[in-house]
Enzyme design. Structure first.
Site, PDB file in Angstrom:
ATOM      1  N   ASP A  85       0.467  -6.725  14.192  1.00  0.00           N
ATOM      2  CA  ASP A  85       1.573  -6.448  13.280  1.00  0.00           C
ATOM      3  C   ASP A  85       1.641  -4.948  13.041  1.00  0.00           C
ATOM      4  OD1 ASP A  85       3.361  -6.229  11.231  1.00  0.00           O
ATOM      5  OD2 ASP A  85       2.222  -7.416   9.802  1.00  0.00           O
TER       6      ASP A  85
ATOM      7  N   ARG B  83      -7.225  -1.547   6.551  1.00  0.00           N
ATOM      8  CA  ARG B  83      -6.095  -0.617   6.607  1.00  0.00           C
ATOM      9  C   ARG B  83      -6.537   0.725   6.032  1.00  0.00           C
ATOM     10  NH1 ARG B  83      -1.189  -4.643   4.470  1.00  0.00           N
ATOM     11  NH2 ARG B  83      -1.400  -6.197   6.145  1.00  0.00           N
TER      12      ARG B  83
ATOM     13  N   GLN C  10      -5.686 -12.135   3.119  1.00  0.00           N
ATOM     14  CA  GLN C  10      -4.514 -12.910   2.765  1.00  0.00           C
ATOM     15  C   GLN C  10      -4.482 -14.216   3.547  1.00  0.00           C
ATOM     16  OE1 GLN C  10      -1.428 -10.000   3.698  1.00  0.00           O
ATOM     17  NE2 GLN C  10      -0.959 -11.016   5.612  1.00  0.00           N
TER      18      GLN C  10
ATOM     19  N   ASP D  59      10.380 -10.038  -0.400  1.00  0.00           N
ATOM     20  CA  ASP D  59       9.089  -9.905  -1.073  1.00  0.00           C
ATOM     21  C   ASP D  59       9.084 -10.734  -2.345  1.00  0.00           C
ATOM     22  OD1 ASP D  59       8.249  -8.124   0.856  1.00  0.00           O
ATOM     23  OD2 ASP D  59       8.601  -6.336  -0.371  1.00  0.00           O
TER      24      ASP D  59
ATOM     25  N   GLU E  69       3.580  -7.054  -6.241  1.00  0.00           N
ATOM     26  CA  GLU E  69       3.955  -7.788  -5.033  1.00  0.00           C
ATOM     27  C   GLU E  69       2.825  -8.716  -4.599  1.00  0.00           C
ATOM     28  OE1 GLU E  69       4.540  -7.038  -0.306  1.00  0.00           O
ATOM     29  OE2 GLU E  69       5.271  -5.445  -1.639  1.00  0.00           O
TER      30      GLU E  69
ATOM     31  N   SER F 188       4.891 -10.958   1.265  1.00  0.00           N
ATOM     32  CA  SER F 188       6.047 -10.631   2.094  1.00  0.00           C
ATOM     33  C   SER F 188       6.227 -11.777   3.081  1.00  0.00           C
ATOM     34  CB  SER F 188       5.830  -9.328   2.866  1.00  0.00           C
ATOM     35  OG  SER F 188       5.890  -8.216   2.020  1.00  0.00           O
TER      36      SER F 188
END
Length: 355
Positions: A67, A121, A136, A256, A269, A272
């Site tokens: 991704d 990340r 996640q 979102d 948030e 997504s």
């Protein structure tokens, strides 16, 4: 600079709530985290007809499977000695891998899969909700061509929201002092509508305003340019469909899921997600983002050749869900990661216990 409401004192990049008090001790927090994670994935699977699968931590570079998020972030990568120095990269998420797996398992429309996704990340800003470590639930569901519409997206989002509220209530039954905060109804709003309502605010400030007003929103249409010539936020061109016109008169079949976080006094948030690109919308989005060379990658060629099923999918933050439901001020209270010495000290002084 992060927009905050006057309830909180901001120390860049942290939000330090006034008089913050933990509602659970660290040992009890671990028990609550287990309750949330086990309960949520079970109820999510039931609501969306999903089965669990095993996912990779890394994939080979150059396949197009990873991704690309906003399309500019670089993945953590390494060489594989046993494969002649071939390069692999840690996943950012599994948005495209899941769709390929739907095809490989020949999963029928109306059914899908979910998995635990773990990523690193290195480009993330470290603050209350962002960490170097991302965990996640990545899920993906096969759909029919007729389901590629806004109503189907809204129905799916509502089912996910209902599961979140169910788990929020379950934690309340176990820990009555952690009272639910989510509204019964989720509000759907398009990014263009939000721009028209708050033309002088930044995208993040618009999210804050809408989330505070409604309590929980699903913000539709992330990635395409709005009437001011700018997208609300970035999206890679090769997984979510953000360019197809929809029934509300705007574009985009993605969005979102955002809550109002009363602990941080800011928008929050959680997920997504979206209906994935068709061969037609993939071509259009690759062209719009000037990266048509991706059409030669293995994943993209399979999609353009009609070898992958139509699908809908997304990612739901595990630590973020635990942080929100347990009313924590920092994601480091529900996951183990690395933080700067300054953040560790600031959290300690504010009574925020980082794992």
């Amino acid at each position: 600079m992060r927009h905050t409401i006057n309830k909180c004192i901001t120390t860049m990049p942290l939000i330090i709530p006034k008089k913050y008090k933990q509602k659970l001790l660290p040992e009890t927090t671990e028990i609550a985290i287990k309750t949330i994670k086990e309960g949520f994935q079970t109820e999510l699977a039931r609501a969306l007809n999903l089965r669990r699968v095993t996912a990779p931590l890394f994939v080979l570079s150059g396949t197009g499977l990873n991704d690309d998020l906003n399309g500019v972030e670089h993945a953590v990568s390494f060489q594989i000695d046993a494969m002649g120095g071939a390069k692999a990269e840690v996943v950012h998420s599994l948005a495209k891998w899941k769709r390929a797996k739907l095809g490989a398992y020949d999963i029928a429309p109306g059914f899908g899969l979910y998995t635990d996704m773990n990523a690193i990340r290195t480009f993330e800003d470290l603050d209350n909700t962002h960490s170097l470590y991302v965990d996640q639930w990545d899920w993906e569901k096969t759909i029919s061509p007729k389901d590629r519409n806004l109503n189907y997206l809204k129905e799916t989002v509502t089912k996910i929201y209902d599961v979140v509220r169910l788990i929020e209530d379950r934690i309340y039954r176990q820990f009555p002092h952690i009272t639910p905060v989510l509204p019964e109804k989720l509000t759907f709003i398009h990014t263009e509508e939000l721009l028209q309502q708050y033309p002088d605010l930044t995208p993040r400030q618009r999210e804050d305003a809408a989330a505070q007003e409604y309590g929980a929103i699903f913000l539709i249409g992330i990635g395409n340019e709005l009437s001011n010539g700018e997208p609300h936020d970035g999206r890679a061109p090769d997984y979510d469909d953000w360019i197809t016109p929809n029934s509300d008169g705007y574009t985009g079949l993605n969005g979102d899921l955002i809550f109002w976080n009363p602990v941080l006094s800011s928008s929050f948030e959680l997920s997504s997600m979206g209906i994935r690109v068709s061969p037609e919308s993939l071509r259009e989005q690759l062209d719009k983002r000037c990266c048509t060379e991706r059409s030669q990658l293995r994943f993209h060629k399979s999609l353009l050749d009609g070898q992958l099923p139509y699908s809908i999918g997304g990612g739901i933050g595990q630590s973020r869900l635990c942080m929100f439901i347990l009313q924590k001020a920092h994601i480091g209270e529900v996951q183990a990661s690395i933080w700067t010495p300054e953040q560790i000290e600031a959290c300690k002084n504010a009574g925020i216990n980082l794992l």
